[in-house]
Design an enzyme around this catalytic site. Sequence first.
Site, PDB file in Angstrom:
ATOM      1  CB  CYS A   1      30.012 -32.218  15.704  1.00  0.00           C
ATOM      2  SG  CYS A   1      28.550 -32.478  14.675  1.00  0.00           S
TER       3      CYS A   1
ATOM      4  CG  HIS B   1      31.144 -28.026  14.163  1.00  0.00           C
ATOM      5  ND1 HIS B   1      32.144 -28.960  14.175  1.00  0.00           N
ATOM      6  CD2 HIS B   1      30.096 -28.594  13.521  1.00  0.00           C
ATOM      7  CE1 HIS B   1      31.732 -30.058  13.560  1.00  0.00           C
ATOM      8  NE2 HIS B   1      30.489 -29.864  13.147  1.00  0.00           N
TER       9      HIS B   1
ATOM     10  CD  GLU C   1      34.835 -26.692  15.414  1.00  0.00           C
ATOM     11  OE1 GLU C   1      34.307 -26.670  16.549  1.00  0.00           O
ATOM     12  OE2 GLU C   1      34.664 -27.624  14.598  1.00  0.00           O
TER      13      GLU C   1
END
Length: 529
Positions: free
Chosen positions: A363, A489, A491
């Site tokens: 990001c 993102h 993750e």
Amino acid sequence: LGHLLKHYNFTVSQIKMDGYLNIDAGTINPYRHGEVFVLNDGTECDMDLGTYERFLDDNLNEYNYITAGKIYRIVLDKERRGEYLGRDVQVIPHVTGEIKYLIRTKAHEGPYDVVVVEVGGTVGDLENMHFIEAAREMLHEEGRDNVMFSHVTQVPYNESTGEQKSKPTQHSVRTLQQLGVQPDMVVCRSERALTDKVRQKISLYGTIPEQHVISSPDTDSIYKLPTLLDKQRVAQSVAESLKMYLPQSFDTARPFDSYIKHISRRNKKTIHIAITGKYTALHDSYVSIMNALEHSELREKVTVKLDWIDTSEYSDTHPIDGKALEGISGIIVPGGFGERGAEGKIRFVQHARENGIPFLGLCYGFQLAVVEFARNICGLDRANHTEVEPDTDTPVIYLLPDQRKLSGMGGTMRLGGQDVKIIRGTQAFGCYQKELSVERFRHRYEFNNEYKEVIEKHGLVFSGMTPDEDIMQIMEIPTHPFFMASQFHPELTSRPYHANPLFQEFVKAARLYSENAETVHNKEAVELG
Ligand code: GLN
């Protein structure tokens, strides 16, 4: 608990209830409260929802996250619409009624055999009183066979006397009882396993069967917990309480078996990865990143150790000390907001790019990597991000067009799961092996397409974008061993048995980098004789 029940073939969902008056977690500082997690539907929520998604391997939605603010907003909106027909609006029954309604709505949505509802905070907090009252009413309305209470407590260890203390648990059980809730089970968080003496004490004082006093000691991996609970027959106790059928002879494999084997394997190779960011003081701000790395360890057979770097110490003039990065096999520049530390992060991006160190930008990390490339490779010396320098004359990263007319802060970013088109023949395609992926976003700024031509001409490749090719979402530098960044993102969508592909390949690149460094080191040692 959710994972364990799912392991025994029950359908499960989990709700988090938070006492604060924020409508959601979007406006909460991660430094105070831990990471802001984002769901597919764009809900910005407490990091616990990330844990739920990883353990349930399921996508949750706004009904899995209930704040007092959300409930009060519903009640006050109804009041303004005149829906209470002249009645005075009260915590009981109106506020508690909305809470129960949302829990039941979730149960029907599945439909789920079990909805695990977590009430945040501590028993006795003014803040969560209405949630506990709603829970009490649920038992009254749904009956003993359909509702059970599990109370999580802290059992401190007194170093000097070498004993565990049951007192705080006794007191909080009392407080709960005063609120009309008798816990059926107590889960005791402690440094080490509960001793029999303490277990018996808690059982006696709390009126809880001994086998329902559960020990939950610290572990080196959160993924060991379901097995730990399983050995204490927690699923069996829940099934008994809720009168659900659980076959006696069940598959003997424990939940997360292969994880546990991985964790317990000795002499595993360790690789070091540096992460830059201003929240380095609070690791909870990066909990999903730490999880995504842990998920990627499994395939690469390595242990990842994170080294934290506070970039606010680095500026244009402060050179990057090679020593600080000694032994590092990869660099992550994670998400972030504001100008503090941005120049320092750009320096680390540059260091990774120039030294062939595997790099992953997330990001803000994507945006700053583009700025770095524009400045140092494309000759756009004054290139910048308008969040860092609002008046820059070379805005390679600027506000998303639909963000320009917005004024409020809460829930106004580009949020949630969006399609990413992945371009064939790129490194990103090598990672994903498919043309479309749904990834999670939370941003206000984007790449300014006016600079696309000049940047691509100099060798940066945009390998992922919106299907209409309007917003750039993944970038890479093909001449570098691994230099990738995403506007989303990754993750947030990484799960224990299927790590997000960008993390998986990043960790692979970091492993290869460290093996290569070792070979060079050994060769030098031989040459030196
Ligand atoms: N501050 C940047 C933006 O709003 C990046 C946000 C983030 O990293 N989540 O676009």
